[in-house]
Motif scaffolding. Structure first.
Motif, PDB file in Angstrom:
ATOM      1  N   PRO A   1       0.835  -1.015  -0.195  1.00  0.00           N
ATOM      2  CA  PRO A   1       0.111  -0.132  -0.217  1.00  0.00           C
ATOM      3  C   PRO A   1       0.903   1.205   0.088  1.00  0.00           C
ATOM      4  CG  PRO A   1      -0.635  -1.487   1.727  1.00  0.00           C
ATOM      5  CD  PRO A   1       0.452  -2.321   1.213  1.00  0.00           C
ATOM      6  N   GLY A   2       0.398   2.370  -0.729  1.00  0.00           N
ATOM      7  CA  GLY A   2       0.950   3.478  -0.618  1.00  0.00           C
ATOM      8  C   GLY A   2       2.374   3.655  -1.527  1.00  0.00           C
TER       9      GLY A   2
ATOM     10  N   TRP B   1      -0.342   2.272  -6.828  1.00  0.00           N
ATOM     11  CA  TRP B   1      -1.152   1.697  -5.916  1.00  0.00           C
ATOM     12  C   TRP B   1      -2.383   2.486  -5.381  1.00  0.00           C
ATOM     13  CZ3 TRP B   1      -3.334   1.780  -0.926  1.00  0.00           C
ATOM     14  CH2 TRP B   1      -3.884   0.677  -0.613  1.00  0.00           C
ATOM     15  N   LEU B   2      -3.648   2.190  -5.716  1.00  0.00           N
ATOM     16  CA  LEU B   2      -4.654   3.088  -5.148  1.00  0.00           C
ATOM     17  C   LEU B   2      -5.491   2.027  -4.087  1.00  0.00           C
ATOM     18  CD1 LEU B   2      -6.217   4.702  -8.407  1.00  0.00           C
ATOM     19  CD2 LEU B   2      -4.743   5.499  -6.792  1.00  0.00           C
ATOM     20  N   GLY B   3      -5.421   0.897  -4.147  1.00  0.00           N
ATOM     21  CA  GLY B   3      -6.176   0.119  -3.293  1.00  0.00           C
ATOM     22  C   GLY B   3      -5.496  -1.339  -3.468  1.00  0.00           C
ATOM     23  N   PRO B   4      -5.893  -2.115  -2.569  1.00  0.00           N
ATOM     24  CA  PRO B   4      -5.708  -3.675  -2.533  1.00  0.00           C
ATOM     25  C   PRO B   4      -5.939  -4.560  -3.808  1.00  0.00           C
ATOM     26  CG  PRO B   4      -7.231  -3.501  -0.908  1.00  0.00           C
ATOM     27  CD  PRO B   4      -6.923  -2.079  -1.179  1.00  0.00           C
TER      28      PRO B   4
ATOM     29  N   ALA C   1      -1.723  16.731   5.667  1.00  0.00           N
ATOM     30  CA  ALA C   1      -1.284  16.163   6.892  1.00  0.00           C
ATOM     31  C   ALA C   1      -0.466  15.059   6.829  1.00  0.00           C
ATOM     32  CB  ALA C   1      -2.475  15.968   7.839  1.00  0.00           C
TER      33      ALA C   1
ATOM     34  N   GLN D   1      -2.832   8.911  -1.239  1.00  0.00           N
ATOM     35  CA  GLN D   1      -3.936   9.359  -1.731  1.00  0.00           C
ATOM     36  C   GLN D   1      -4.641  10.005  -0.449  1.00  0.00           C
ATOM     37  OE1 GLN D   1      -6.936   6.476  -3.961  1.00  0.00           O
ATOM     38  NE2 GLN D   1      -5.365   5.110  -2.829  1.00  0.00           N
ATOM     39  N   THR D   2      -4.791  11.356  -0.543  1.00  0.00           N
ATOM     40  CA  THR D   2      -4.980  12.110   0.454  1.00  0.00           C
ATOM     41  C   THR D   2      -5.783  13.530   0.215  1.00  0.00           C
ATOM     42  OG1 THR D   2      -3.970  13.190   2.656  1.00  0.00           O
ATOM     43  CG2 THR D   2      -2.719  13.588   0.706  1.00  0.00           C
ATOM     44  N   LEU D   3      -6.016  14.227   1.308  1.00  0.00           N
ATOM     45  CA  LEU D   3      -6.349  15.531   0.952  1.00  0.00           C
ATOM     46  C   LEU D   3      -5.198  16.840   1.044  1.00  0.00           C
ATOM     47  CD1 LEU D   3      -9.645  15.596   3.280  1.00  0.00           C
ATOM     48  CD2 LEU D   3      -9.542  15.110   0.763  1.00  0.00           C
TER      49      LEU D   3
ATOM     50  N   TRP E   1      -4.739  -0.085   5.597  1.00  0.00           N
ATOM     51  CA  TRP E   1      -3.984  -0.016   4.238  1.00  0.00           C
ATOM     52  C   TRP E   1      -2.949   1.009   4.343  1.00  0.00           C
ATOM     53  CZ3 TRP E   1      -8.862  -1.837   4.019  1.00  0.00           C
ATOM     54  CH2 TRP E   1      -9.214  -3.387   3.489  1.00  0.00           C
ATOM     55  N   CYS E   2      -3.507   2.272   4.598  1.00  0.00           N
ATOM     56  CA  CYS E   2      -2.767   3.749   4.443  1.00  0.00           C
ATOM     57  C   CYS E   2      -2.043   4.079   5.595  1.00  0.00           C
ATOM     58  CB  CYS E   2      -3.609   4.652   3.825  1.00  0.00           C
ATOM     59  SG  CYS E   2      -4.424   4.278   2.230  1.00  0.00           S
TER      60      CYS E   2
ATOM     61  N   ARG F   1      -4.149   8.583   9.295  1.00  0.00           N
ATOM     62  CA  ARG F   1      -4.426   9.664   8.437  1.00  0.00           C
ATOM     63  C   ARG F   1      -5.618  10.437   9.216  1.00  0.00           C
ATOM     64  NH1 ARG F   1      -3.742   9.195   3.102  1.00  0.00           N
ATOM     65  NH2 ARG F   1      -2.034   7.730   2.594  1.00  0.00           N
ATOM     66  N   GLU F   2      -5.582  11.727   8.963  1.00  0.00           N
ATOM     67  CA  GLU F   2      -6.502  12.524   9.690  1.00  0.00           C
ATOM     68  C   GLU F   2      -7.866  12.092   9.527  1.00  0.00           C
ATOM     69  OE1 GLU F   2      -5.731  16.731   8.194  1.00  0.00           O
ATOM     70  OE2 GLU F   2      -5.165  17.132   9.966  1.00  0.00           O
TER      71      GLU F   2
ATOM     72  N   GLU G   1     -10.456  12.330   6.558  1.00  0.00           N
ATOM     73  CA  GLU G   1     -10.498  11.348   5.553  1.00  0.00           C
ATOM     74  C   GLU G   1     -11.359  10.285   5.521  1.00  0.00           C
ATOM     75  OE1 GLU G   1      -6.622  10.118   4.186  1.00  0.00           O
ATOM     76  OE2 GLU G   1      -5.575  12.299   4.419  1.00  0.00           O
TER      77      GLU G   1
ATOM     78  N   ALA H   1     -11.537   9.434   1.436  1.00  0.00           N
ATOM     79  CA  ALA H   1     -10.495  10.458   0.701  1.00  0.00           C
ATOM     80  C   ALA H   1      -9.318   9.614   0.693  1.00  0.00           C
ATOM     81  CB  ALA H   1     -10.245  11.563   1.594  1.00  0.00           C
ATOM     82  N   GLY H   2      -9.088   8.415   0.811  1.00  0.00           N
ATOM     83  CA  GLY H   2      -7.703   7.790   0.664  1.00  0.00           C
ATOM     84  C   GLY H   2      -7.806   6.600  -0.223  1.00  0.00           C
ATOM     85  N   CYS H   3      -7.810   5.364   0.267  1.00  0.00           N
ATOM     86  CA  CYS H   3      -7.828   4.010  -0.701  1.00  0.00           C
ATOM     87  C   CYS H   3      -9.371   3.761  -0.721  1.00  0.00           C
ATOM     88  CB  CYS H   3      -7.198   2.880   0.075  1.00  0.00           C
ATOM     89  SG  CYS H   3      -7.698   2.428   1.624  1.00  0.00           S
ATOM     90  N   ARG H   4     -10.372   4.321  -0.232  1.00  0.00           N
ATOM     91  CA  ARG H   4     -11.659   4.251  -0.307  1.00  0.00           C
ATOM     92  C   ARG H   4     -12.218   2.758  -0.034  1.00  0.00           C
ATOM     93  NH1 ARG H   4      -9.783   5.896  -4.419  1.00  0.00           N
ATOM     94  NH2 ARG H   4     -10.566   4.328  -5.905  1.00  0.00           N
ATOM     95  N   ARG H   5     -11.567   2.224   0.858  1.00  0.00           N
ATOM     96  CA  ARG H   5     -11.767   0.943   1.412  1.00  0.00           C
ATOM     97  C   ARG H   5     -12.581   0.845   2.769  1.00  0.00           C
ATOM     98  NH1 ARG H   5      -9.725   0.609  -3.513  1.00  0.00           N
ATOM     99  NH2 ARG H   5     -10.282  -1.499  -4.310  1.00  0.00           N
TER     100      ARG H   5
END
Lengths: 211, 101
Positions: free
Chosen positions: A75-76, A89-92, A148, A163-165, B8-9, B12-13, B16, B61-65
């Motif tokens: 991941p990541g 990588w966006l997801g598993p 962040a 993937q974040t804000l 997974w990620c 995070r805040e 998200e 807002a991240g991996c959407r899982r």
């Protein structure tokens, strides 16, 4: 301004479209690099294909054969392809293939024909995102103003992705170097102008210092 | 801001993430056999636990899982996160210990 290009030809602005005959959303911000003290460059529009596959599995193997590199399982992260693109990588079970050297009508069918029989999927999402390149000593400062995620090279070296804000806009952040001075930022096309404006605002103090 | 650890990620805040309600609510084995009242209980009725509560969260807002989390409803502290399909972890501490009532 840059959107004065004739409608019959691809745009020719500084951030112009590369292989894709489409107007770049940031052609209206030709001074983006200057206004961000040289830190932000809008990259030409890039072919992007979203890949869904089970990993490990036959569809992931098929994707690896087409791309010349295995889909990153961690991941990541992102990996470079031999063709000069990236697999993020966006997801598993989900990846984003970026390839500035080809076109969607070349890459998408090649991936789909390989993946679909094995239960995977490939969809052209080239219109979805715009790529911004952040570089130089200001890159991390600009990101830190609205994001962040820890971008320190000790935890976010080359090959990491998040993937974040950023300033409330969803982005994919790619680390391109180990020195914390080179990143790529993928932002949805409809958010590109907003994010460009936000980056210009975040760079105000640095612009003033440089002047 | 509270950090939530996506399985997974990583951390995070919390902005998200989206909350998805109580976890481990089983789909009725024989949906057609349920009365209206039983359906209402399945659809709307949830536990209101004080202490460790198993919840669904989405890293939207991240991996959407989607994943599950054990959260202390008194202290809002996340005690554990685990992937969908994994069993609810067993905690070796008293969930509300240290939390002021």
């Amino acid at each position: 301004m840059a959107d004065a290009a004739p409608s019959t030809t691809p745009s020719t602005g500084p951030s112009s479209s590369g292989l894709l005959p489409r107007t770049h959303p940031l052609d209206v911000r030709p001074d983006l690099t200057e206004q961000t003290a040289g830190a932000v460059v809008a990259k030409p529009l890039t072919t992007a294909v979203q890949v869904r596959a089970e990993l490990p599995g036959p569809a992931a193997d098929a994707a690896a054969r087409v791309l010349g590199v295995a889909l990153p399982a961690r991941p990541g992260t992102w990996v470079a392809t031999p063709a000069g693109g990236r697999v993020v990588w966006l997801g598993p079970d989900e990846w984003l293939v970026l390839d500035p050297t080809t076109t969607p009508w070349d890459l998408e069918p090649r991936l789909r024909e390989a993946l679909a029989p094995a239960g995977g999927a490939a969809v052209d999402v080239s219109a979805q995102r715009v790529v911004l390149e952040l570089s130089g000593p200001l890159a991390r400062d600009l990101l830190a103003a609205g994001c962040a995620v820890d971008t320190h090279p000790s935890v976010f070296p080359a090959g990491r992705a998040a993937q974040t804000l950023l300033a409330q806009a969803g982005v994919v952040l790619l680390a391109l170097s180990d020195d914390g001075r080179h990143y790529e930022l993928l932002v949805r096309s409809s958010f590109a102008r907003y994010l460009a404006d936000w980056l210009v605002d975040a760079a105000t103090e640095h612009r003033a210092r440089r002047a | 801001m509270q950090m939530i650890r996506c399985p997974w990620c990583g951390p995070r805040e919390e902005v998200e993430f989206h909350y998805g309600g109580q976890a481990h609510v089983p789909y009725p084995a024989e949906p057609a056999a349920l009365s209206d009242e039983e359906w209402a209980h399945y659809v709307f009725f949830r536990d209101n636990t004080r202490g460790a509560f198993a919840e669904r969260w989405s890293h939207s807002a991240g991996c959407r899982r989607w994943f599950n989390a054990l959260r202390d409803t008194v202290s809002y502290r996340f005690l554990a996160v685990y992937r969908p399909g994994d069993p609810r972890p067993v905690l070796d501490q008293t969930p509300t210990a240290g939390a002021s009532s």
